[in-house]
Design a protein around this motif. Structure first.
Motif, mmCIF file in Angstrom:
data_model
loop_
_atom_site.group_PDB
_atom_site.id
_atom_site.type_symbol
_atom_site.label_atom_id
_atom_site.label_comp_id
_atom_site.label_asym_id
_atom_site.label_seq_id
_atom_site.Cartn_x
_atom_site.Cartn_y
_atom_site.Cartn_z
ATOM 1 N N THR A 128 0.708 -1.211 0.325
ATOM 2 C CA THR A 128 -0.380 0.180 0.349
ATOM 3 C C THR A 128 1.282 1.203 0.281
ATOM 4 N N ALA A 243 3.491 12.899 17.497
ATOM 5 C CA ALA A 243 3.833 11.548 17.644
ATOM 6 C C ALA A 243 5.233 11.149 17.372
ATOM 7 N N SER A 245 7.041 9.097 14.876
ATOM 8 C CA SER A 245 7.532 9.706 13.091
ATOM 9 C C SER A 245 6.140 9.017 12.484
ATOM 10 N N LEU A 246 6.357 9.315 11.121
ATOM 11 C CA LEU A 246 5.052 9.383 10.513
ATOM 12 C C LEU A 246 5.546 8.365 9.027
ATOM 13 N N ASN A 247 4.084 7.729 8.653
ATOM 14 C CA ASN A 247 4.136 7.161 7.770
ATOM 15 C C ASN A 247 4.694 7.373 6.531
ATOM 16 N N VAL A 250 3.542 9.145 4.092
ATOM 17 C CA VAL A 250 3.862 10.293 3.897
ATOM 18 C C VAL A 250 5.170 11.356 3.905
ATOM 19 N N THR B 128 -7.008 2.605 6.363
ATOM 20 C CA THR B 128 -5.601 2.514 5.896
ATOM 21 C C THR B 128 -5.801 4.130 5.450
ATOM 22 N N THR B 132 -3.786 6.209 8.744
ATOM 23 C CA THR B 132 -2.485 7.281 8.306
ATOM 24 C C THR B 132 -2.837 8.552 8.938
ATOM 25 N N ARG B 135 -2.539 9.502 12.787
ATOM 26 C CA ARG B 135 -0.918 9.232 12.572
ATOM 27 C C ARG B 135 -0.156 11.169 12.164
ATOM 28 N N THR B 136 -0.753 11.180 11.258
ATOM 29 C CA THR B 136 0.106 12.488 10.765
ATOM 30 C C THR B 136 -0.340 13.814 11.178
ATOM 31 N N MET B 164 -1.174 4.344 14.780
ATOM 32 C CA MET B 164 -0.012 4.152 16.175
ATOM 33 C C MET B 164 -0.518 4.858 16.820
ATOM 34 N N ALA B 249 -4.767 9.909 2.322
ATOM 35 C CA ALA B 249 -3.877 10.752 3.300
ATOM 36 C C ALA B 249 -2.704 11.821 2.838
#
Lengths: 261, 261
Positions: A128, A243, A245-247, A250, B128, B132, B135-136, B164, B249
């Motif tokens: 993904t 947070a 970290s980031l994905n 992203v 998904t 994300t 998280r961001t 996360m 995202a």
């Protein structure tokens, strides 16, 4: 036109295996793309299509497209709705699918366009994420994408779909030794390793000039040591929140956005 | 300590249903989080944990964590590896799982922190993407997240995992009428609709000041007409390449990055 009414048919078995096994895709040099939009993308990019599979419902609903696909593909087969749903990788299949020859991508350093932005992916493992990254790379006019050998397969159905067809249009190559590639690259441009360390340069402070290359690391482990050490510069994305970290997709997108400005 | 050795057990059946059905999660006011990290996040955020489920292997491997989880949860059960793998939502389960009470989130306009950055999600449908985005949003210090009624469930296992743990720490609320919310919001801050129209303001030209709110639309259909019309400003992300659009995202992350600068 041949009609397939059993899932024991060898074309169906071949497609099922292409959808599920990266190893088989590599051996056979073929992959699958599904849906009207991706099949159109395949045609527009001039990809070689060995098989077109469609349902009667699809032929009724998308007559013009299906006729064009039949004339484009080497072989075409009409198939039962039930069988198509069984092999489809999507929840609501449109009933059209191509088997496509993998695109000829050489890992020869000299053949890669290195004048603009090069994106190097060091063991990205989530399909993904890889699909999203290819889509974003296309949006921000990345010239070439280099994948380390340990990255997930670009021809996985999730990558092909998530890339929105970018997989057909992006110049990418799989590289046996990413650190070595970057060592050579350093002679012509600036390489950046994206890391999680606030002692690195802040992304917002960097003025990118071309040619430049950025490395994005694995989702869990980041960039391999030898690759990170080879890069001329290290950068990080400052985060104001809590947070850690980031994905990966992203982080990659934010960096490409800044590089493309 | 109770030991569960059959999947017909009512605790197992309850967890299976919580993992698969958004409707059931809503009815029962509970959801599931899995893995050491997310369970720790739940504890650290002070969430109410009704059930802790673990395997013997997990107890051996993560003894300290498991003992802490046992003392934290209302009830704890040890379970067969085989049964755990059967209900787990991950490929390589760590063998620990919480049933958590859904967090009390009111959609009362007055209770939401509107002084900084507000992120409004209009029918984001892919879990998904939603994970994300949360998280961001946490990484870039978004103060509140507003979800339209038609957005996917924040307590879906994919959202919880992809976030996360941000789902435990982010202030979010589900809003019955997003256009109405934004109409009220316009009295105190600037609202931006993110759209795919190059006649809108370029993201790179905007100087954001707080308070401001940005709306991200549905993956396929963008922002609903009434919501887009209610926003004071419209913005778009200029793309230099060939792709027509970005993943939702990704678009959201680039905008939040600019807003947080």
């Amino acid at each position: 036109m041949d009609y397939i009414s059993t899932k024991e048919n060898k074309t169906i078995k071949n497609i099922t295996k292409l959808l599920s096994s990266a190893k088989y895709r590599k051996q056979s040099g073929e992959f699958v793309c599904e849906g009207i939009r991706l099949c159109k993308d395949a045609v527009l990019s001039g990809a070689k299509v060995s098989t077109f599979l469609f349902t009667e419902d699809a032929m009724n609903k998308y007559k013009d497209e299906c006729e064009m696909f039949i004339s484009y593909a080497e072989k075409s087969f009409c198939v039962d709705n039930r069988i198509f749903s069984g092999i489809s990788d999507t929840d609501t299949p449109q009933g059209v699918l191509f088997v496509v020859k993998t695109l000829d991508k050489s890992d020869d350093f000299d053949k890669i366009n290195k004048n603009g932005i090069v994106l190097a992916l060091d063991n990205i493992s989530d399909p993904t994420n890889l699909g999203t990254i290819l889509r974003t790379a296309e949006a921000f006019a990345v010239d070439s994408v280099i994948l380390s050998k340990g990255s997930c397969d670009v021809y996985s159905p999730k990558v092909v779909r998530g890339s929105m067809g970018a997989v057909f249009r992006t110049r990418f190559t799989v590289c046996d030794n990413l650190a070595e590639f970057i060592r050579d690259y350093n002679n012509i441009g600036t390489s950046y390793a994206s890391i999680l360390d606030d002692k690195a340069q802040k992304l917002s402070d960097i003025h990118f000039s071309k040619p430049s290359l950025v490395v994005i690391g694995n989702e869990a482990n980041g960039i391999s040591c030898d690759v990170a050490e080879t890069c001329k510069e290290k950068l990080f994305i400052p985060m104001s929140g809590k947070a850690e970290s980031l994905n990966a997709a992203v982080a990659c997108s934010i960096i490409l956005w800044e590089m493309s400005k």
